[in-house]
Design a protein around this motif. Structure first.
Motif, short mmCIF file in Angstrom:
data_model
loop_
_atom_site.label_atom_id
_atom_site.label_comp_id
_atom_site.label_asym_id
_atom_site.label_seq_id
_atom_site.Cartn_x
_atom_site.Cartn_y
_atom_site.Cartn_z
N SER A 101 12.25 22.77 13.79
CA SER A 101 11.70 23.53 12.67
C SER A 101 12.12 22.91 11.34
O SER A 101 11.36 22.91 10.37
CB SER A 101 12.18 24.98 12.74
OG SER A 101 13.60 25.05 12.71
N TYR A 102 13.32 22.37 11.30
CA TYR A 102 13.84 21.68 10.13
C TYR A 102 14.62 20.46 10.62
O TYR A 102 15.01 20.42 11.79
CB TYR A 102 14.78 22.59 9.32
CG TYR A 102 14.08 23.74 8.63
CD1 TYR A 102 13.38 23.54 7.44
CD2 TYR A 102 14.14 25.03 9.16
CE1 TYR A 102 12.75 24.59 6.80
CE2 TYR A 102 13.51 26.09 8.52
CZ TYR A 102 12.81 25.86 7.35
OH TYR A 102 12.18 26.89 6.71
N LYS A 162 20.19 28.50 9.96
CA LYS A 162 20.05 29.23 11.23
C LYS A 162 18.83 28.77 12.01
O LYS A 162 18.90 28.59 13.21
CB LYS A 162 19.93 30.72 10.95
CG LYS A 162 21.24 31.37 10.64
CD LYS A 162 21.06 32.86 10.66
CE LYS A 162 22.38 33.57 10.48
NZ LYS A 162 22.18 35.00 10.27
N ASP A 163 17.70 28.65 11.28
CA ASP A 163 16.48 28.22 11.96
C ASP A 163 16.63 26.82 12.54
O ASP A 163 16.20 26.55 13.66
CB ASP A 163 15.29 28.24 10.97
CG ASP A 163 14.53 29.54 11.06
OD1 ASP A 163 15.04 30.47 11.71
OD2 ASP A 163 13.43 29.63 10.46
N ALA A 164 17.25 25.94 11.75
CA ALA A 164 17.41 24.56 12.21
C ALA A 164 18.26 24.52 13.48
O ALA A 164 18.06 23.68 14.35
CB ALA A 164 18.05 23.71 11.11
N GLU A 165 19.20 25.47 13.58
CA GLU A 165 20.06 25.50 14.75
C GLU A 165 19.33 26.11 15.96
O GLU A 165 19.38 25.58 17.07
CB GLU A 165 21.32 26.34 14.45
CG GLU A 165 22.25 26.45 15.66
CD GLU A 165 23.47 27.31 15.39
OE1 GLU A 165 23.51 27.99 14.34
OE2 GLU A 165 24.37 27.29 16.24
N ALA A 224 21.22 22.01 10.30
CA ALA A 224 21.64 23.09 11.18
C ALA A 224 23.08 23.51 10.90
O ALA A 224 23.94 22.68 10.61
CB ALA A 224 21.51 22.65 12.64
N ARG A 225 23.32 24.81 10.94
CA ARG A 225 24.66 25.44 10.80
C ARG A 225 25.22 25.40 9.38
O ARG A 225 25.69 26.42 8.88
CB ARG A 225 25.66 24.86 11.79
CG ARG A 225 25.27 25.18 13.24
CD ARG A 225 26.30 24.68 14.21
NE ARG A 225 26.17 23.26 14.46
CZ ARG A 225 25.34 22.72 15.33
NH1 ARG A 225 24.60 23.49 16.09
NH2 ARG A 225 25.26 21.43 15.48
N VAL A 226 25.22 24.24 8.76
CA VAL A 226 25.62 24.17 7.35
C VAL A 226 24.51 23.46 6.60
O VAL A 226 24.17 22.32 6.92
CB VAL A 226 26.95 23.40 7.16
CG1 VAL A 226 27.23 23.20 5.68
CG2 VAL A 226 28.10 24.14 7.83
N CYS A 227 23.91 24.15 5.62
CA CYS A 227 22.79 23.57 4.88
C CYS A 227 23.07 23.64 3.39
O CYS A 227 23.22 24.72 2.83
CB CYS A 227 21.50 24.32 5.22
SG CYS A 227 20.11 23.92 4.14
N ASN A 228 23.20 22.47 2.78
CA ASN A 228 23.46 22.41 1.34
C ASN A 228 22.20 21.91 0.63
O ASN A 228 21.93 20.71 0.59
CB ASN A 228 24.65 21.48 1.07
CG ASN A 228 25.01 21.46 -0.40
OD1 ASN A 228 24.26 21.98 -1.24
ND2 ASN A 228 26.15 20.87 -0.73
#
Length: 430
Positions: free
Chosen positions: A159-160, A151-154, A165-169
């Motif tokens: 930030s990341y 969420k933060d990346a999106e 973003a949206r899908v982070c594995n």
DNA sequence: TCTGGGGTCCTAGGACCC
DNA sequence: TCTGGGGTCCTAGGACCC
């Protein structure tokens, strides 16, 4: 391996499905009585509106910033949630519905997990219209963290790394990249670490998640608790929190409300408490439980000057029951015991406690001889309320006879949609 | 004028009991 | 000087979650 699928700004996203014009506006959804903001769009977050912000403090933004504030429509959100959950379930073999907008999914046997997550996300976006974030990790706590990172990346580019973003594995990241990500992440972002413990950890020199994973488990347990120790183990990849595919029965069932206007007199208070007790009993029957105790409370506003009142009482029931009449009577009896004149009460509630499984011997436990009729009546009552809307028909109570209760129809706030003559409804012996 | 509604788990002190 | 030990129930509050 676990995934956490989470609808973004869920209530706001639900509203936007039906009102696309709201799409780029700052939007908040308000709690009961339009008291405070319980969901915010990204644009509203960017205006600095905090979760739980009182409406009267942000109202001016409607004029200056084009903020749109909506009253909550929980029936709609529940319906949207069901649709989202059923699509999310396609991600893996088992699902735990954790809240209205979140579910954990186990992933054993799933190949090409990240791609599949993108597919499911797309399906939910097209089928239901809700944008989701999906976090994946070896434990539930890591899946939660991955979701927060997604969420933060999106939302805050930079930030990341953008590919999170949206899908982070987190499970597929190279070791050093994972460490870098965890070093960038504040301990307060971890599931189970709130403000208080976050500050204490900071004071102890543990500021980011990587540092927390390196902390000594014994020290964590001694200085904080076994609960935090479990969180640290989970962050290290040791699975301690299992999936709960069938929700455990509730140990307490509450129905509490703030009043629109302060209430001073016993009469309206009894009306309110009767309705809460009746609603709580309905929830209790839904999980086929029996309550052993009824707690009632009432209090004045903690935010306003003037004399304070806050009292609660636990009323034991003669035997475990799900009988609305008995529960309402006990709640009202308790209310009479704690009530005192001269206070502007703004909230009251009923909590059912000591809940046991009613599937065994419900009939014998539930009542005396009046009870067979009565349980048929409750079955009908619950069905009507489910079909025509909560509160269509409820057990009313008057302040005139202590503990008395009678059947009645709610007239206020809603055009009655069920129009049987009340006289035709059998009167329960209460 | 105006500050949600659920839940879980834990702790602690006082009353009361044996 | 010095005042048991263990249990339950009730009330209250703190911490966390959504």
């Amino acid at each position: 391996m676990y995934a956490l699928v989470d609808g973004n700004n869920f209530y706001v996203s639900c509203e936007r499905v039906f009102r696309p014009a709201l799409n780029r506006c700052p939007v908040v959804v308000l709690s009961n009585n339009d008291g405070c903001a319980i969901a915010r769009s990204n644009e509203a977050k960017d205006l600095g509106i905090k979760m739980g912000a009182p409406y009267f403090q942000i109202k001016h933004l409607e004029v200056t910033e084009g903020l749109v504030a909506l009253s909550a429509n929980f029936a709609l959100y529940g319906d949207m949630s069901e649709r989202m959950m059923s699509l999310a379930a396609g991600l893996g073999p088992e699902q735990e519905i954790y809240s209205i907008d979140e579910s954990f999914i186990t992933l054993h046997g799933v190949r090409d997990v990240t791609r599949r997550a993108w597919t499911i996300r797309d399906r939910i976006a097209r089928g239901v219209g809700i944008p989701c974030g999906i976090g994946i990790g070896p434990t539930k706590t890591l899946a939660k963290l991955a979701n927060a990172i997604a969420k933060d990346a999106e939302r805050k580019p930079g930030s990341y790394p953008a590919h999170l973003a949206r899908v982070c594995n987190l499970a597929e990241l190279p070791r050093l990249e994972l460490q870098a990500i965890l070093e960038q992440t504040h301990v307060g972002a971890v599931w189970g670490i709130g403000n208080r413990i976050s500050n204490q950890l900071n004071e102890a020199g543990i500021a980011n998640v990587w540092q927390l994973t390196q902390a000594d488990l014994g020290t964590i347990r001694r200085r904080w608790s076994v609960v935090l120790e479990r969180t640290v183990r989970e962050l290290r990849g040791e699975s301690c929190i299992a999936l709960e595919d069938a929700p455990p029965p509730k140990k307490m069932i509450a129905c509490t409300r703030s009043f629109g206007q302060p209430v001073e007199d016993l009469g309206p208070l009894i009306e309110a408490v009767s309705e809460y007790a009746s609603r709580a009993a309905e929830k209790l029957r839904r999980q086929r439980g029996l309550a052993g105790q009824v707690q009632v409370f009432a209090h004045t506003s903690p935010f306003r000057p003037g004399p304070r009142f806050s009292r609660s009482i636990v009323v034991p029931l003669l035997r475990p029951t799900a009988d609305t009449a008995l529960i309402v009577r006990s709640a009202v009896d308790g209310l009479r015991r704690i009530y005192e004149e001269g206070y502007e009460l703004i909230k009251a509630g009923v909590i059912l406690l000591d809940i046991s499984d009613g599937t065994i011997k419900q009939n014998e436990l539930d009542l005396g001889e009046a009870s067979k009729d009565r349980s048929a009546l409750y079955g009908a009552l619950d069905k009507i309320n489910m079909r025509y809307g909560r509160g269509t028909l409820h057990l009313a109570s008057t302040g005139l006879e202590p503990g008395s209760a009678r059947w009645g129809m709610r007239q206020e706030r809603r055009t009655p949609r069920y129009t049987t003559n009340i006289e035709e409804i059998p009167v329960a012996r209460c």
